[in-house]
Design a protein around this motif. Structure first.
Motif, PDB file in Angstrom:
ATOM      1  N   ILE A  81      43.225  42.250  32.797  1.00  0.00           N
ATOM      2  CA  ILE A  81      42.639  42.655  34.076  1.00  0.00           C
ATOM      3  C   ILE A  81      43.592  43.601  34.819  1.00  0.00           C
ATOM      4  CG2 ILE A  81      41.679  41.859  36.270  1.00  0.00           C
ATOM      5  CD1 ILE A  81      40.054  41.122  33.791  1.00  0.00           C
ATOM      6  N   GLY A  82      44.906  43.346  34.697  1.00  0.00           N
ATOM      7  CA  GLY A  82      45.878  44.222  35.334  1.00  0.00           C
ATOM      8  C   GLY A  82      45.820  45.634  34.777  1.00  0.00           C
ATOM      9  N   LEU A  84      43.169  47.026  33.424  1.00  0.00           N
ATOM     10  CA  LEU A  84      41.918  47.606  33.916  1.00  0.00           C
ATOM     11  C   LEU A  84      42.078  48.074  35.364  1.00  0.00           C
ATOM     12  CD1 LEU A  84      38.918  48.131  33.216  1.00  0.00           C
ATOM     13  CD2 LEU A  84      38.411  45.856  34.122  1.00  0.00           C
ATOM     14  N   TYR A  85      42.771  47.272  36.164  1.00  0.00           N
ATOM     15  CA  TYR A  85      43.030  47.639  37.566  1.00  0.00           C
ATOM     16  C   TYR A  85      43.897  48.892  37.639  1.00  0.00           C
ATOM     17  CZ  TYR A  85      44.301  46.886  42.514  1.00  0.00           C
ATOM     18  OH  TYR A  85      44.497  47.019  43.860  1.00  0.00           O
ATOM     19  N   GLY A  86      44.917  48.938  36.778  1.00  0.00           N
ATOM     20  CA  GLY A  86      45.775  50.120  36.749  1.00  0.00           C
ATOM     21  C   GLY A  86      45.007  51.367  36.361  1.00  0.00           C
ATOM     22  N   ALA A  87      44.086  51.228  35.391  1.00  0.00           N
ATOM     23  CA  ALA A  87      43.259  52.367  34.991  1.00  0.00           C
ATOM     24  C   ALA A  87      42.381  52.818  36.149  1.00  0.00           C
ATOM     25  CB  ALA A  87      42.409  51.980  33.778  1.00  0.00           C
ATOM     26  N   GLY A  88      41.822  51.837  36.890  1.00  0.00           N
ATOM     27  CA  GLY A  88      41.003  52.181  38.048  1.00  0.00           C
ATOM     28  C   GLY A  88      41.809  52.879  39.134  1.00  0.00           C
ATOM     29  N   PHE A  89      43.036  52.388  39.356  1.00  0.00           N
ATOM     30  CA  PHE A  89      43.908  53.007  40.354  1.00  0.00           C
ATOM     31  C   PHE A  89      44.155  54.478  40.014  1.00  0.00           C
ATOM     32  CE2 PHE A  89      48.266  54.293  41.429  1.00  0.00           C
ATOM     33  CZ  PHE A  89      48.222  54.213  42.805  1.00  0.00           C
ATOM     34  N   TRP A 125      38.814  46.081  44.954  1.00  0.00           N
ATOM     35  CA  TRP A 125      39.324  44.810  45.477  1.00  0.00           C
ATOM     36  C   TRP A 125      38.973  43.640  44.557  1.00  0.00           C
ATOM     37  CZ3 TRP A 125      36.291  40.580  46.426  1.00  0.00           C
ATOM     38  CH2 TRP A 125      34.911  40.785  46.441  1.00  0.00           C
ATOM     39  N   TYR A 126      37.863  43.778  43.797  1.00  0.00           N
ATOM     40  CA  TYR A 126      37.403  42.686  42.947  1.00  0.00           C
ATOM     41  C   TYR A 126      38.449  42.287  41.899  1.00  0.00           C
ATOM     42  CZ  TYR A 126      34.959  40.404  39.112  1.00  0.00           C
ATOM     43  OH  TYR A 126      34.608  39.532  38.114  1.00  0.00           O
ATOM     44  N   LEU A 127      39.159  43.263  41.345  1.00  0.00           N
ATOM     45  CA  LEU A 127      40.087  42.967  40.247  1.00  0.00           C
ATOM     46  C   LEU A 127      41.302  42.164  40.701  1.00  0.00           C
ATOM     47  CD1 LEU A 127      39.752  46.355  38.353  1.00  0.00           C
ATOM     48  CD2 LEU A 127      38.718  44.164  37.758  1.00  0.00           C
ATOM     49  N   PRO A 128      42.015  42.574  41.773  1.00  0.00           N
ATOM     50  CA  PRO A 128      43.101  41.689  42.227  1.00  0.00           C
ATOM     51  C   PRO A 128      42.581  40.352  42.738  1.00  0.00           C
ATOM     52  CG  PRO A 128      42.791  43.514  43.766  1.00  0.00           C
ATOM     53  CD  PRO A 128      41.992  43.842  42.541  1.00  0.00           C
ATOM     54  N   ALA A 129      41.373  40.342  43.304  1.00  0.00           N
ATOM     55  CA  ALA A 129      40.788  39.064  43.742  1.00  0.00           C
ATOM     56  C   ALA A 129      40.544  38.152  42.551  1.00  0.00           C
ATOM     57  CB  ALA A 129      39.481  39.312  44.498  1.00  0.00           C
ATOM     58  N   LEU A 130      40.066  38.719  41.442  1.00  0.00           N
ATOM     59  CA  LEU A 130      39.838  37.929  40.237  1.00  0.00           C
ATOM     60  C   LEU A 130      41.154  37.367  39.705  1.00  0.00           C
ATOM     61  CD1 LEU A 130      38.039  36.928  37.922  1.00  0.00           C
ATOM     62  CD2 LEU A 130      38.332  39.173  36.823  1.00  0.00           C
ATOM     63  N   MET A 131      42.208  38.176  39.698  1.00  0.00           N
ATOM     64  CA  MET A 131      43.502  37.695  39.198  1.00  0.00           C
ATOM     65  C   MET A 131      44.074  36.615  40.113  1.00  0.00           C
ATOM     66  SD  MET A 131      45.413  41.052  37.587  1.00  0.00           S
ATOM     67  CE  MET A 131      45.276  42.112  38.996  1.00  0.00           C
TER      68      MET A 131
END
Length: 715
Positions: A81-82, A84-89, A125-131
């Motif tokens: 997930i991290g 994926l979040y980095g790719a989104g960032f 926001w969903y990705l850090p919330a999921l983690m």
């Protein structure tokens, strides 16, 4: 052995991603703001909680109480997930720069807030919330029961609820108003990984570990409809009262999401891998689609249609999001295929050995047994064709300390490759090899009283397990010759570390076979009691092999010896078992297309001209044959392979190194394409049990027969 299918969950995940697009585009805003609010402010709010619950269900559903395995799974999840979040960032960094986000004064604290709580773009926001939510639930589950996890998560939800759709109520209470005012100086929302995500993740975890078979699909459908009615009423009343600071969270949303998720589980359906993957990318890419649609509209002068008409705008963004997501999923699939084609050992024929499935099966079998019963993993015949060295080492890492092999050279091979723990030779070892038993610290089975005398006469200390024949009439001293049995324990040079027998009909639940098995159990327990009564120590006592575990798990013995079940298989798919276990096949068998050829009507294929094409067709040659362990009779009995996710019938006689398959109805089959003989490809699956039934044998033989030319690839 029931297996829950998740096809409808996959389908709704894609629907949920489209609902998120609706939230961010307002489909009805140019037609009816009230209708748009009902859709985007109430109904579409099912989407994100559903994502959270699905994540909790699939992540925690794999947890079986093994701490080290769970920590490793959490690390892998956070990394995935991290990334994926980095790719989104990185993907949305140019838009943030263009929007002037970084022109505003910032600090380390504000940057941390954006990254950890708010997300670096409005949907991320969903990705850090999921983690964050997953870590909270993981920690709580390690400390307490599921019930108390839900209680704590509910308290956190109420805290967040009062800062969201019920903010107007909190604002009327002095200390709460002051608290939330201070809170919102630091944070933009209370929905997130602390207040919002944990409850739904915990509900998913609870659903994965709770048996609610008594609840029918109709019950969940009714519960969902009632909850949706309450949700609509709640949302409209709060909106009319002007309470919401944001409208992500409602009370009735909780039962609505839970009932919907359970309803979809009862519907089952074939798993839809594309929808599952596409839903993630629709969520990730739809803001980019919004920007692109607006840009296209501006360049073409179509803004009145593509932007100002909210419904057309929503449909255009949805279509482009689906197109972009489909392209990503497709390209990712091509990349995985290319990577797989480059893996050493996959040039001709190979078996992929899924070690995570092995870990899972071990946990399932251990959970079926009494807590005090240890596992002796049977790794004979190259671990039933799976590769004994890697299998044994993986199981040792998972806590297994006893292994069983059929003959001495299998045991020596394990020792030479560094496998530790006790290694029991189940069969006979000739006298001239007994020195190797001692040298390699192996444990020998005394297969009869006469055999025990032979082992004693060898003249050196040997560790042994005493074999008792309780009705199998294969190996062991007959149970009813008590004096001869006891004599095996009297030898001074035999160090008895175990006593065992073997059940002859534990795989059958027919009344006569159950009675015979019960009789064997009583015979074994009786002779063990007699051994103890005269002062001998029987060592570790074991009787159950795979079906002994699956059908007689209540036996409270020291050790159990799983074989075929450890590798995720039953000997026959028709077998009924009593234990509620979810076994996952460890082995997938693959080969490659070596040629694709057109065959005209009337032409024959293969040795003996056994297949004649009734019509013009395409035939692919596949790089595996009976010398690799594939049953030679499969072509005559309707055997198939999978190519591009579709079944292709085997035609002509099976060759020693190759086979031919009909690919007339499968598009774009090319040289080098992977072919699945056992396992899943897309929506279709061929099991070892299916092949065994066609060949008139059992899965044990199918997987154990796989030859040395078949490479083992451990994944």
């Amino acid at each position: 052995m029931a297996k829950i299918s998740h096809g409808e969950v996959d389908r709704f995940k894609l629907i949920a991603a489209i609902l998120v697009i609706a939230i961010h585009t307002g489909p009805f805003i140019s037609y009816s703001p009230s209708a748009d609010f009902i859709l985007t402010g109430i109904v579409a709010r099912l989407a994100v909680p559903f994502f959270f619950m699905a994540s909790g269900y699939f992540f925690f559903g794999r947890m079986k109480g093994e701490k080290a395995q769970e920590r490793a799974a959490l690390k892998r999840f956070m990394l995935r997930i991290g990334l994926l979040y980095g790719a989104g960032f990185l993907m949305y960094l140019p838009l943030n720069v263009y929007a002037g986000h970084f022109n505003e004064p910032w600090s380390i604290a504000s940057l941390a807030k954006d990254i950890v709580f708010d997300g670096t773009f409005y949907h991320l926001w969903y990705l850090p919330a999921l983690m964050t939510g997953t870590c909270i639930v993981y920690w709580l589950r390690a400390k307490t029961t599921d019930r108390y996890v839900l209680v704590v998560a509910s308290v956190l939800y109420v805290f967040a609820l009062l800062g969201d759709s019920y903010y107007g109520l909190a604002a009327q209470i002095g200390f709460l108003s002051s608290f939330y005012d201070h809170l919102f100086e630091w944070f933009d929302y209370t929905r997130g990984g602390i207040g919002f995500a944990p409850l739904y993740i915990a509900l998913g975890a609870s659903a994965a570990n709770r048996d609610e078979k008594s609840r029918s699909g109709n019950w969940y459908a009714a519960a969902f409809l009632v909850s949706m009615g309450l949700l609509l009423a709640e949302g409209i009343v709060l909106h009319e009262a002007g309470y919401p600071r944001h409208d992500s969270m409602y009370i009735a949303l909780v039962p609505a999401v839970y009932a919907l998720f359970r309803l979809l589980l009862t519907w089952g359906g074939r798993e839809r891998r594309f929808m599952r993957q596409a839903s993630t990318w629709v969520y990730m890419l739809h803001p980019l689609a919004i920007v692109l649609i607006r840009g296209i509209a501006k360049l073409t002068g179509l803004e009145p249609v593509l932007v100002k008409d909210s419904l057309v705008h929503f449909l255009a963004v949805t279509a482009l999001s689906m197109l972009l997501s489909s392209a990503v999923v497709f390209l990712a699939g091509i990349r995985r295929t290319k990577v797989a084609n480059k893996i050493p050992g996959t040039d001709r024929a190979w078996a992929e050995i899924n070690l995570e499935h092995l870990d899972h099966n071990l946990r399932e079998l251990k959970n079926a047994l009494p807590p005090s019963t240890q596992i002796m993993a049977v790794v004979k015949a190259e671990a039933y064709g799976h590769g004994s060295i890697r299998i044994a080492k993986r199981l040792y890492r998972a806590g297994v300390r006893c292994f069983a092999v059929a003959e001495i050279d299998e045991g020596i091979k394990l020792r030479r490759k560094g496998v530790r723990g006790e290694i029991l030779i189940l069969g006979y070892t000739p006298t001239h090899r007994l020195g190797d038993v001692v040298r390699f610290r192996l444990t020998q089975t005394a297969v009869s009283a006469n055999d025990a005398e032979r082992l004693q006469a060898f003249g050196k200390k040997i560790k042994v397990h005493i074999k008792i024949d309780t009705g199998m009439n294969r190996l062991g001293e007959p149970y009813d010759d008590t004096e001869r049995v006891l004599s095996m324990y009297r030898h001074s040079r035999l160090k008895v570390t175990g006593t065992f027998s073997h059940l002859a009909a534990a795989d059958s639940l027919e009344q006569e076979d159950v009675a015979f098995t019960r009789m064997q159990i009583e015979r074994f327990e009786s002779i063990v009691r007699q051994v103890r009564a005269v002062g001998f120590r029987p060592g570790m006592v074991h009787l159950q092999s795979s079906y002994g575990i699956l059908n007689y798990s209540e036996l409270n013995l020291d050790v159990a010896r799983p074989g075929i079940a450890l590798y995720g298989l039953l000997s026959s798919e028709c077998d009924r078992i009593r234990a509620d276990v979810d076994l996952r096949p460890v082995l997938t068998l693959k080969a490659r297309v070596t040629r694709v050829n057109g065959v005209r009507a009337g032409e024959s294929v293969g040795y003996g001209r056994s297949f004649t094409a009734p019509l013009d067709c395409k035939v692919a040659t596949v790089s595996i044959g009976y010398a690799d362990g594939i049953p030679r009779e499969l072509p005559e009995r309707g055997g198939c392979v999978l190519i591009h996710g579709q079944r292709a019938r085997i035609v002509g006689k099976m060759c020693m190194d190759q086979m031919m398959v009909d690919v007339t109805d499968i598009n774009d089959v090319r040289q080098g394409d992977p072919v699945t003989l056992i396992g899943q490809d897309g929506e279709n699956r061929i099991t070892a049990g299916e092949i065994a039934e066609m060949a008139g044998t059992i899965t044990n033989e199918v997987v154990s027969a796989l030859g040395a030319r078949v490479s083992r690839i451990f994944i």
